[in-house]
Design a protein around this motif. Structure first.
Motif, PDB file in Angstrom:
ATOM      1  N   GLU A  36      53.388  36.370  36.373  1.00 33.69           N
ATOM      2  CA  GLU A  36      54.323  36.749  35.314  1.00 33.69           C
ATOM      3  C   GLU A  36      54.278  35.807  34.122  1.00 33.69           C
ATOM      4  OE1 GLU A  36      58.268  38.034  36.359  1.00 33.69           O
ATOM      5  OE2 GLU A  36      57.575  38.666  38.348  1.00 33.69           O
ATOM      6  N   SER A  37      54.109  34.517  34.369  1.00 33.70           N
ATOM      7  CA  SER A  37      54.107  33.537  33.276  1.00 33.70           C
ATOM      8  C   SER A  37      52.967  33.772  32.288  1.00 33.70           C
ATOM      9  CB  SER A  37      54.033  32.111  33.827  1.00 33.70           C
ATOM     10  OG  SER A  37      52.808  31.921  34.517  1.00 33.70           O
ATOM     11  N   GLU A  38      51.884  34.425  32.740  1.00 40.39           N
ATOM     12  CA  GLU A  38      50.739  34.700  31.871  1.00 40.39           C
ATOM     13  C   GLU A  38      50.682  36.171  31.447  1.00 40.39           C
ATOM     14  OE1 GLU A  38      48.513  32.335  30.687  1.00 40.39           O
ATOM     15  OE2 GLU A  38      50.023  31.020  31.547  1.00 40.39           O
ATOM     16  N   GLY A  39      51.610  36.981  31.952  1.00 37.38           N
ATOM     17  CA  GLY A  39      51.613  38.405  31.616  1.00 37.38           C
ATOM     18  C   GLY A  39      50.360  39.113  32.098  1.00 37.38           C
ATOM     19  N   VAL A  40      49.999  38.868  33.369  1.00 37.89           N
ATOM     20  CA  VAL A  40      48.742  39.402  33.881  1.00 37.89           C
ATOM     21  C   VAL A  40      48.866  39.821  35.345  1.00 37.89           C
ATOM     22  CG1 VAL A  40      47.808  37.154  34.581  1.00 37.89           C
ATOM     23  CG2 VAL A  40      46.253  38.957  33.929  1.00 37.89           C
ATOM     24  N   ASN A  41      48.196  40.922  35.670  1.00 43.53           N
ATOM     25  CA  ASN A  41      47.949  41.322  37.054  1.00 43.53           C
ATOM     26  C   ASN A  41      46.509  40.949  37.360  1.00 43.53           C
ATOM     27  OD1 ASN A  41      50.327  42.522  38.055  1.00 43.53           O
ATOM     28  ND2 ASN A  41      49.909  44.379  36.892  1.00 43.53           N
ATOM     29  N   THR A  42      46.268  40.429  38.552  1.00 43.60           N
ATOM     30  CA  THR A  42      44.922  40.022  38.928  1.00 43.60           C
ATOM     31  C   THR A  42      44.481  40.742  40.193  1.00 43.60           C
ATOM     32  OG1 THR A  42      45.649  38.181  40.326  1.00 43.60           O
ATOM     33  CG2 THR A  42      45.300  37.698  37.992  1.00 43.60           C
ATOM     34  N   SER A  43      43.180  40.840  40.331  1.00 45.54           N
ATOM     35  CA  SER A  43      42.570  41.400  41.530  1.00 45.54           C
ATOM     36  C   SER A  43      41.353  40.544  41.843  1.00 45.54           C
ATOM     37  CB  SER A  43      42.150  42.846  41.272  1.00 45.54           C
ATOM     38  OG  SER A  43      41.499  43.389  42.394  1.00 45.54           O
ATOM     39  N   PHE A  44      41.179  40.186  43.110  1.00 49.07           N
ATOM     40  CA  PHE A  44      40.097  39.283  43.502  1.00 49.07           C
ATOM     41  C   PHE A  44      39.088  39.962  44.414  1.00 49.07           C
ATOM     42  CE2 PHE A  44      43.352  36.294  42.255  1.00 49.07           C
ATOM     43  CZ  PHE A  44      42.646  35.261  41.675  1.00 49.07           C
ATOM     44  N   PHE A  45      37.822  39.671  44.137  1.00 47.69           N
ATOM     45  CA  PHE A  45      36.705  40.088  44.975  1.00 47.69           C
ATOM     46  C   PHE A  45      35.984  38.843  45.459  1.00 47.69           C
ATOM     47  CE2 PHE A  45      37.361  43.812  42.392  1.00 47.69           C
ATOM     48  CZ  PHE A  45      37.023  44.875  43.205  1.00 47.69           C
ATOM     49  N   GLN A  46      35.580  38.830  46.720  1.00 44.93           N
ATOM     50  CA  GLN A  46      34.737  37.765  47.258  1.00 44.93           C
ATOM     51  C   GLN A  46      33.312  38.292  47.285  1.00 44.93           C
ATOM     52  OE1 GLN A  46      36.189  34.676  48.393  1.00 44.93           O
ATOM     53  NE2 GLN A  46      34.067  33.986  48.259  1.00 44.93           N
TER      54      GLN A  46
END
Length: 134
Positions: A36-46
Motif C-alpha cells: 500500500e505504501s507504494e501503491g502497487v500490487n505485486t506478483s512473483f514468479f520463481q
C-alpha cells in the motif's frame, strides 16, 4: 551485494500479465502481495534461482503508474540482495550515488528496501533488499 534478488517489471494488468508470464515460464506465479505504501500490487514468479516481480499500480499517483505513462510496460528495476542495508546505504552515498529513500521501507516479499536514483546508475533504477529477520 550478494546476488540479483529479483527483476521488477511494470505492467498495466497483473491478471493479463500473470497469464503471459505463466505461459512463458511454464508455471504459475507463486504469490501476490499488495504494498500500500507504494501503491502497487505485486506478483512473483520463481525462475530457477531467480525471481521476477510484476508490478501493477493501484492508483494513478503511484510510481508504477507514472513509469508506465512515461515509458510503457517493461523492466522497472533490478533488485540486489544485501546483508546490511544500512551499511550499503552509507557506502553508496560515499560513492556519490543518490539514495531515493534515506531510510529503508518495508517492501514486498518480507524485505527492507531502498532505491538508488537512475541518473547515478546509468539509467537503471536499482533496489537494495534485505530480508527482514523475525
Amino acid at each position: 551485494m550478494n546476488k540479483i534478488e529479483h527483476i521488477g517489471i511494470a505492467v498495466k494488468s497483473l491478471e493479463t500479465s500473470n497469464k503471459v508470464f505463466s505461459k512463458l515460464f511454464g508455471k504459475p506465479h507463486y504469490k501476490t502481495e499488495m504494498v500500500e505504501s507504494e501503491g502497487v500490487n505485486t506478483s512473483f514468479f520463481q525462475v530457477g534461482s531467480n525471481k521476477i516481480e510484476l508490478l501493477e499500480a493501484t492508483n494513478k499517483d503511484s510510481p508504477i503508474a507514472k513509469f508506465i505513462a512515461k515509458k510503457g510496460e517493461g523492466i522497472h528495476h533490478i533488485a540486489f540482495d544485501v546483508d546490511n542495508i544500512a551499511i550499503e546505504i552509507e557506502r553508496l552515498k560515499k560513492e556519490d550515488f543518490i539514495v531515493l529513500n534515506e531510510a529503508p521501507k518495508i517492501g514486498a516479499d518480507n524485505k527492507l528496501v531502498v532505491f538508488l536514483h537512475p541518473k547515478t546508475t546509468n539509467g537503471v533504477l536499482i533496489e537494495l533488499c534485505q530480508e527482514i529477520k523475525e
